[in-house]
Design an enzyme around this catalytic site. Sequence first.
Site, PDB file in Angstrom:
ATOM      1  CG  HIS A 114       2.582 -12.258   4.015  1.00  0.00           C
ATOM      2  ND1 HIS A 114       2.083 -12.040   5.339  1.00  0.00           N
ATOM      3  CD2 HIS A 114       1.706 -11.366   3.265  1.00  0.00           C
ATOM      4  CE1 HIS A 114       1.046 -11.150   5.659  1.00  0.00           C
ATOM      5  NE2 HIS A 114       0.827 -10.697   4.254  1.00  0.00           N
ATOM      6  CB  SER A 120      -2.113 -10.461   8.626  1.00  0.00           C
ATOM      7  OG  SER A 120      -1.071 -10.763   8.023  1.00  0.00           O
ATOM      8  CE  LYS A 144      -4.491  -2.698   6.110  1.00  0.00           C
ATOM      9  NZ  LYS A 144      -4.381  -3.979   5.466  1.00  0.00           N
ATOM     10  NE  ARG A 162      -5.334 -13.037   0.257  1.00  0.00           N
ATOM     11  CZ  ARG A 162      -5.654 -12.322   1.294  1.00  0.00           C
ATOM     12  NH1 ARG A 162      -5.199 -12.495   2.485  1.00  0.00           N
ATOM     13  NH2 ARG A 162      -6.162 -10.991   1.047  1.00  0.00           N
TER      14      ARG A 162
HETATM   15  O1  PNS Z   1      -0.621  -5.832   3.167  1.00  0.00           O
HETATM   16  P1  PNS Z   1      -1.660  -4.652   2.727  1.00  0.00           P
HETATM   17  O2  PNS Z   1      -1.966  -3.825   3.943  1.00  0.00           O
HETATM   18  O3  PNS Z   1      -2.454  -5.121   1.638  1.00  0.00           O
HETATM   19  O4  PNS Z   1      -0.362  -3.634   1.816  1.00  0.00           O
HETATM   20  C1  PNS Z   1      -1.025  -2.388   1.394  1.00  0.00           C
HETATM   21  C2  PNS Z   1       0.217  -1.474   0.758  1.00  0.00           C
HETATM   22  C3  PNS Z   1       1.351  -1.269   1.776  1.00  0.00           C
HETATM   23  C4  PNS Z   1       0.618  -2.395  -0.641  1.00  0.00           C
HETATM   24  C5  PNS Z   1      -0.468  -0.262   0.109  1.00  0.00           C
HETATM   25  O5  PNS Z   1      -1.305   0.291   1.361  1.00  0.00           O
HETATM   26  C6  PNS Z   1       0.307   0.873  -0.250  1.00  0.00           C
HETATM   27  O6  PNS Z   1       1.173   0.785  -1.071  1.00  0.00           O
HETATM   28  N1  PNS Z   1       0.816   1.864   0.655  1.00  0.00           N
HETATM   29  C7  PNS Z   1       1.688   2.821   0.669  1.00  0.00           C
HETATM   30  C8  PNS Z   1       0.971   4.128  -0.016  1.00  0.00           C
HETATM   31  C9  PNS Z   1       0.795   4.305  -1.592  1.00  0.00           C
HETATM   32  O7  PNS Z   1       1.471   4.468  -2.368  1.00  0.00           O
HETATM   33  N2  PNS Z   1      -0.627   4.430  -1.592  1.00  0.00           N
HETATM   34  C10 PNS Z   1      -1.143   4.409  -3.116  1.00  0.00           C
HETATM   35  C11 PNS Z   1      -1.347   2.874  -3.483  1.00  0.00           C
HETATM   36  S1  PNS Z   1      -2.064   2.979  -5.331  1.00  0.00           S
END
Ligand code: PNS
Length: 165
Positions: free
Chosen positions: A22, A133, A46, A95
């Site tokens: 990150h 993570s 999560k 990645r």
């Molecule tokens: O680190 P992560 O868990 O891969 O991040 C995921 C994240 C935070 C980018 C995604 O879950 C997110 O954007 N959540 C907010 C809710 C949202 O907008 N959902 C629709 C995504 S298309």
Amino acid sequence: MANTQFTRAIFPGTFDPITNGHLDLIERGARIFDELVVAVLRNPDKNPLFSLKERLEMLREVTAQHPNVSVEAFDGLLVDFAKQTGSTAILRGIRAISDYEYEMQMAMMNRRLAPDVETVFLLPALNYTFVSSRLLKEIYLLGGKIEDLVPAAVFDRLQAKVPVP
Ligand code: PNS
């Protein structure tokens, strides 16, 4: 003609906890964009090991040397938070090819919701392409070595939270 437009981007994630992968992306993003907002999703789905407050503190500590990087918490739709912060780009890392499908789905959905917010993908340094993570927590909890894959401040917090022999 020089492009003088100011660009703020958002780098969203759960960051439970922040890894060197990150951090590598944050550093790359901070070089490309004028401002980078690291957006930490509360994400109770999560069941994070670190509270939102702890994740924010760790991120602020390890990004403190970058004056154009800020760290904020968010809930709800990412595109709404992007707009709230005046961000016109969403930064995500890819990645490996296995990340691509999920990332493409999210990018396309976000584009549908907010056509004026562009998703930008960057590749992390090669030596972090296998870091996540989730895996790091699993390895740490089972007694494996992860010191070189997370910032020192994060490793200290892990040890304080879950001491392993
Ligand atoms: O680190 P992560 O868990 O891969 O991040 C995921 C994240 C935070 C980018 C995604 O879950 C997110 O954007 N959540 C907010 C809710 C949202 O907008 N959902 C629709 C995504 S298309």
